[in-house]
Write an enzyme that holds these catalytic residues in place. Structure first.
Site, mmCIF file in Angstrom:
data_model
loop_
_atom_site.group_PDB
_atom_site.id
_atom_site.type_symbol
_atom_site.label_atom_id
_atom_site.label_comp_id
_atom_site.label_asym_id
_atom_site.label_seq_id
_atom_site.Cartn_x
_atom_site.Cartn_y
_atom_site.Cartn_z
ATOM 1 N N ASN A 26 52.704 71.685 16.410
ATOM 2 C CA ASN A 26 53.425 72.583 17.314
ATOM 3 C C ASN A 26 54.565 73.294 16.587
ATOM 4 O OD1 ASN A 26 51.876 71.888 19.659
ATOM 5 N ND2 ASN A 26 53.005 69.957 19.743
ATOM 6 N N CYS A 60 57.603 63.659 23.900
ATOM 7 C CA CYS A 60 58.858 63.154 24.470
ATOM 8 C C CYS A 60 59.913 64.245 24.600
ATOM 9 C CB CYS A 60 59.393 62.010 23.612
ATOM 10 S SG CYS A 60 60.987 61.369 24.166
ATOM 11 N N SER A 87 50.143 60.429 22.098
ATOM 12 C CA SER A 87 49.133 60.308 23.147
ATOM 13 C C SER A 87 49.035 61.594 23.943
ATOM 14 C CB SER A 87 49.480 59.138 24.078
ATOM 15 O OG SER A 87 50.761 59.338 24.666
ATOM 16 N N ASP A 110 52.052 55.435 20.038
ATOM 17 C CA ASP A 110 51.056 55.424 21.112
ATOM 18 C C ASP A 110 49.626 55.268 20.620
ATOM 19 O OD1 ASP A 110 53.202 55.803 22.740
ATOM 20 O OD2 ASP A 110 52.595 57.753 23.526
ATOM 21 N N HIS A 142 86.522 45.135 33.769
ATOM 22 C CA HIS A 142 86.570 45.270 35.233
ATOM 23 C C HIS A 142 87.351 46.529 35.606
ATOM 24 C CE1 HIS A 142 86.951 44.089 39.461
ATOM 25 N NE2 HIS A 142 88.239 44.441 39.373
#
Length: 509
Positions: free
Chosen positions: A73, A80, A185, A355, A487
């Site tokens: 590409n 992704c 994939s 993948d 906290h």
């Protein structure tokens, strides 16, 4: 806790990698190749620039290997970055803001708005800008690390040769010592349903719809199905997910968490038809689509009509025209490339990650494999504990897990204990008025060791990394419970759940 011997081993390995890196020859200074008659010589050639491929290429270059990365590409980053993780998260985030503003959420916080309108074109533009920035970032990293980028379709044409073919038919030959397959994939097609990326879409088309559907049917209520379905449901679509299994969230999710997840999504307006299979889909003359469904066990068929059908039944390894057959590399029954523990195929200098090999199809899993694989090429140790690879569903609330589920522990006959803490009892969740969900910790009954963590609630995707670290280092529930957490933070719920698991009782619930 990590033993000192393991620490010494780790330090020794780092020193080993440093010596290798200093001992190897420098890498090529050419960041981008144009097509020429002269072949390239490389130490490592990576086919594919997705999360696994580009990370492996950069790591290889950092270790001193002369590295080439081939990408078919125009942009780097694979599925992704271009049509997967990144654009979907942009839409998930922005659709959540719209949902808060358009519903009663903002008003309940004292933020009154006379009119809220959706500018879908602008939302898509922001998504595209994020993608462009990140894919461009990889190109910059390649240049910075002196990774040679070759545009073209990579095919292995010999044990030590890869040929890249450009769209115009011109070719570039790379002679290389090692080859790493990281081709990722592709969307798994649904038999009998043709995807046109207009009204019948895959995850790719669902990221670029021109308008909000009136009614959307999603085939599959796994991770991708619920994420993309929730985007369009928040933006105003009537969304129904049809799922063959009896739960939402896909494989690996804890069943208690899945039930809570389904309940919360249904409260938001997301509809589900579980234990149901899709028989087929028919386009009508008015442009709508009739989706035929029936109970998974068989029975009377039902028809759901929609204007957009989203097919999300999973993904399959992309290994087309890689030259594997000519090399004698056979795929397993699920179309994956068999590799050993060092990610080597039957030809030792040809590797595969991500993948295209066994394991969860996750970007971060591919990244880990890419780094460790090239470290192995440099003579280092190769080890991944797949039990420590986290999974996240980026809906709102988020769902995340790592390690074993209750169902898996029962199946394996492991005695365990459970600690839970609801976000309704967490001070930060209360102040944020975002209290759906809980943290659930599974610890080994005899040793107190953390076996699994399952979170549904705000910030679950960030919090799960603390659990992954605990699992990787073999921490006990008490170890986590005795770590001081700031906290007020959401992560205090994680500490409280570990208190409940280790001592039988949380403090604030």
């Amino acid at each position: 806790m990590q033993s000192w011997s393991r620490v010494y081993c780790t330090l020794a390995k780092r020193g080993h990698f440093n010596r290798i890196a200093h001992g190897l020859q420098g890498v090529s200074a050419v960041p981008l190749r144009t097509y020429a008659d002269q072949p390239i010589d490389a130490d490592v050639t990576v086919i594919g620039s997705g999360p696994g491929g580009y990370v492996a290429a950069i790591k290889a270059a950092q270790l001193g290997f002369k590295t080439v990365c081939i990408e078919k590409n125009e942009t780097l980053g694979g599925t992704c970055l271009n049509v997967g993780c990144i654009p979907s998260k942009a839409l998930l985030n922005n659709s959540h803001y719209y949902h808060m503003a358009h519903g009663k959420d903002f008003a309940s916080r004292g933020i009154e708005m006379s009119e809220v309108r959706l500018n879908l074109e602008k939302m898509m533009e922001q998504k595209s800008n994020a993608v462009k920035a990140l894919t461009g970032g990889i190109a910059h990293l390649f240049k910075q690390n002196k990774v040679v980028r070759v545009n073209g379709y990579g095919k292995i044409t010999g044990k030590n040769q890869v040929t890249a073919t450009k769209a115009d038919g011109s070719t570039e030959v790379i002679n290389t010592k090692n080859i790493l397959i990281a081709t990722g994939s592709e969307v798994t097609p649904f038999p009998g349903i043709t995807i046109d990326e207009d009204t019948v879409v895959s995850s790719t088309g669902a990221l670029s719809l021109k308008k909000v559907p009136e009614k959307m049917v999603v085939i599959g209520a796994g991770v991708i199905g619920v994420e993309l379905g929730s985007v369009w449901q928040r933006l105003g679509a009537d969304v129904t997910a049809v799922e063959l299994l009896g739960h939402v969230g896909g494989i690996g999710i804890d069943m208690e968490v899945s039930k809570n997840f389904q309940r919360i999504l249904q409260k938001q307006g997301f509809k589900f038809k579980l234990n149901t299979k899709v028989i087929g889909a028919t386009k009508k003359s008015d442009g709508n689509i009739d989706v035929s469904i029936e109970a998974a066990s068989g029975g009377k068929a039902e028809v759901i009509t929609c204007d957009v059908l989203l097919v999300c039944i999973g993904r399959r390894p992309f290994t087309q025209n890689l030259g594997l057959e000519e090399l004698g590399i056979e795929l397993d029954p699920r179309g994956r490339i068999p590799v050993n523990t060092r990610f080597q195929t039957k030809i030792p200098n040809i590797y595969a990650i991500g993948d295209v090999v066994a394991g969860p199809m996750l970007a971060h899993k591919a990244e880990d494999e890419g780094i460790i694989c090239v470290e192995g090429m440099a003579g280092g140790a190769v080890h991944i504990d797949y039990n420590c690879v986290p999974s996240v569903i980026y809906t709102h609330p988020e769902v995340a897990w790592v390690g074993k589920s209750e169902e898996q522990l029962k199946e394996e006959g492991i005695e365990y204990k459970v600690g839970k803490f609801p976000f309704a009892a967490n001070s930060r969740a209360k102040t944020n008025a975002d209290t759906d969900g809980m943290v659930k910790i599974l610890g080994q009954k005899s040793t107190d060791r953390v076996l699994g963590a399952h979170i549904i609630g705000p910030g679950a995707g960030e919090m799960i990394n603390e659990a992954a670290l605990a699992l990787e280092y073999g921490a006990s529930c008490e170890d986590i419970a005795r770590v001081c957490h700031a906290h007020p933070t959401l992560s205090e719920a994680f500490r409280e759940a570990n208190l409940a698991a280790s001592f039988g009782k949380a403090i604030n619930f």
